[in-house]
Write a protein that holds these residues in place. Sequence first.
Motif, PDB file in Angstrom:
ATOM      1  N   VAL A  11      -9.423 -10.967 -27.080  1.00  0.00           N
ATOM      2  CA  VAL A  11      -8.737  -9.871 -27.130  1.00  0.00           C
ATOM      3  C   VAL A  11      -9.705  -8.778 -26.355  1.00  0.00           C
ATOM      4  CG1 VAL A  11      -7.212  -8.115 -27.857  1.00  0.00           C
ATOM      5  CG2 VAL A  11      -7.063 -10.553 -28.753  1.00  0.00           C
ATOM      6  N   TYR A  12      -9.356  -8.254 -25.257  1.00  0.00           N
ATOM      7  CA  TYR A  12     -10.084  -7.326 -24.626  1.00  0.00           C
ATOM      8  C   TYR A  12      -9.442  -6.008 -24.550  1.00  0.00           C
ATOM      9  CZ  TYR A  12     -12.851 -11.028 -22.838  1.00  0.00           C
ATOM     10  OH  TYR A  12     -14.001 -12.138 -22.454  1.00  0.00           O
ATOM     11  N   ASN A  17     -13.895  -4.502 -22.784  1.00  0.00           N
ATOM     12  CA  ASN A  17     -14.847  -4.592 -23.922  1.00  0.00           C
ATOM     13  C   ASN A  17     -13.937  -5.735 -24.907  1.00  0.00           C
ATOM     14  OD1 ASN A  17     -16.525  -2.580 -23.481  1.00  0.00           O
ATOM     15  ND2 ASN A  17     -15.131  -1.097 -24.045  1.00  0.00           N
ATOM     16  N   ILE A  18     -14.625  -6.632 -25.470  1.00  0.00           N
ATOM     17  CA  ILE A  18     -14.070  -7.527 -26.469  1.00  0.00           C
ATOM     18  C   ILE A  18     -13.904  -6.980 -27.616  1.00  0.00           C
ATOM     19  CG2 ILE A  18     -14.558  -9.648 -27.971  1.00  0.00           C
ATOM     20  CD1 ILE A  18     -16.357 -10.518 -25.390  1.00  0.00           C
ATOM     21  N   TRP A  47      -2.377 -12.249 -33.411  1.00  0.00           N
ATOM     22  CA  TRP A  47      -3.222 -11.248 -33.556  1.00  0.00           C
ATOM     23  C   TRP A  47      -2.852  -9.989 -34.246  1.00  0.00           C
ATOM     24  CZ3 TRP A  47      -4.429  -6.645 -29.820  1.00  0.00           C
ATOM     25  CH2 TRP A  47      -5.293  -5.960 -30.475  1.00  0.00           C
ATOM     26  N   THR A  48      -3.738  -9.761 -35.519  1.00  0.00           N
ATOM     27  CA  THR A  48      -3.275  -8.749 -36.260  1.00  0.00           C
ATOM     28  C   THR A  48      -4.420  -7.833 -36.295  1.00  0.00           C
ATOM     29  OG1 THR A  48      -2.078 -10.198 -37.675  1.00  0.00           O
ATOM     30  CG2 THR A  48      -2.567  -8.009 -38.723  1.00  0.00           C
ATOM     31  N   GLY A  56      -1.960   0.518 -27.427  1.00  0.00           N
ATOM     32  CA  GLY A  56      -2.405   0.719 -25.765  1.00  0.00           C
ATOM     33  C   GLY A  56      -2.224  -0.604 -25.344  1.00  0.00           C
ATOM     34  N   ILE A  57      -2.798  -0.993 -24.196  1.00  0.00           N
ATOM     35  CA  ILE A  57      -2.628  -2.121 -23.442  1.00  0.00           C
ATOM     36  C   ILE A  57      -4.027  -3.102 -23.790  1.00  0.00           C
ATOM     37  CG2 ILE A  57      -2.551  -3.179 -21.001  1.00  0.00           C
ATOM     38  CD1 ILE A  57      -1.184  -0.634 -20.112  1.00  0.00           C
ATOM     39  N   TYR A  58      -3.770  -4.147 -23.740  1.00  0.00           N
ATOM     40  CA  TYR A  58      -4.899  -5.200 -24.213  1.00  0.00           C
ATOM     41  C   TYR A  58      -4.669  -6.403 -23.413  1.00  0.00           C
ATOM     42  CZ  TYR A  58      -6.022  -1.965 -27.972  1.00  0.00           C
ATOM     43  OH  TYR A  58      -6.325  -0.845 -28.575  1.00  0.00           O
TER      44      TYR A  58
END
Length: 78
Positions: A11-12, A17-18, A47-48, A56-58
């Motif tokens: 997940v970024y 950034n990871i 993903w928790t 936000g956007i990931y």
Amino acid sequence: TTPCSPAMVEVYDIRGNIIATPFNIQAQQGIAEGKESCARKTHEVCWTPDETISSGIYFVKAKTDDGHSISKKIIYLK
């Protein structure tokens, strides 16, 4: 049918950034072993985020050992 490749899911954030590497999906056996092929098998991951992750956007990216990858945009709202 050949076995599927293992996949690493990351997940970024919007800056690249990871944020998390929550999953490492193990290879599944193909039809030759009497199970579904990867083309017919859907893997779901959840993903928790911890409390420090803001709304936000990931981006979620899955990469296999054989070089294939897929990315999806997600919106996280608290």
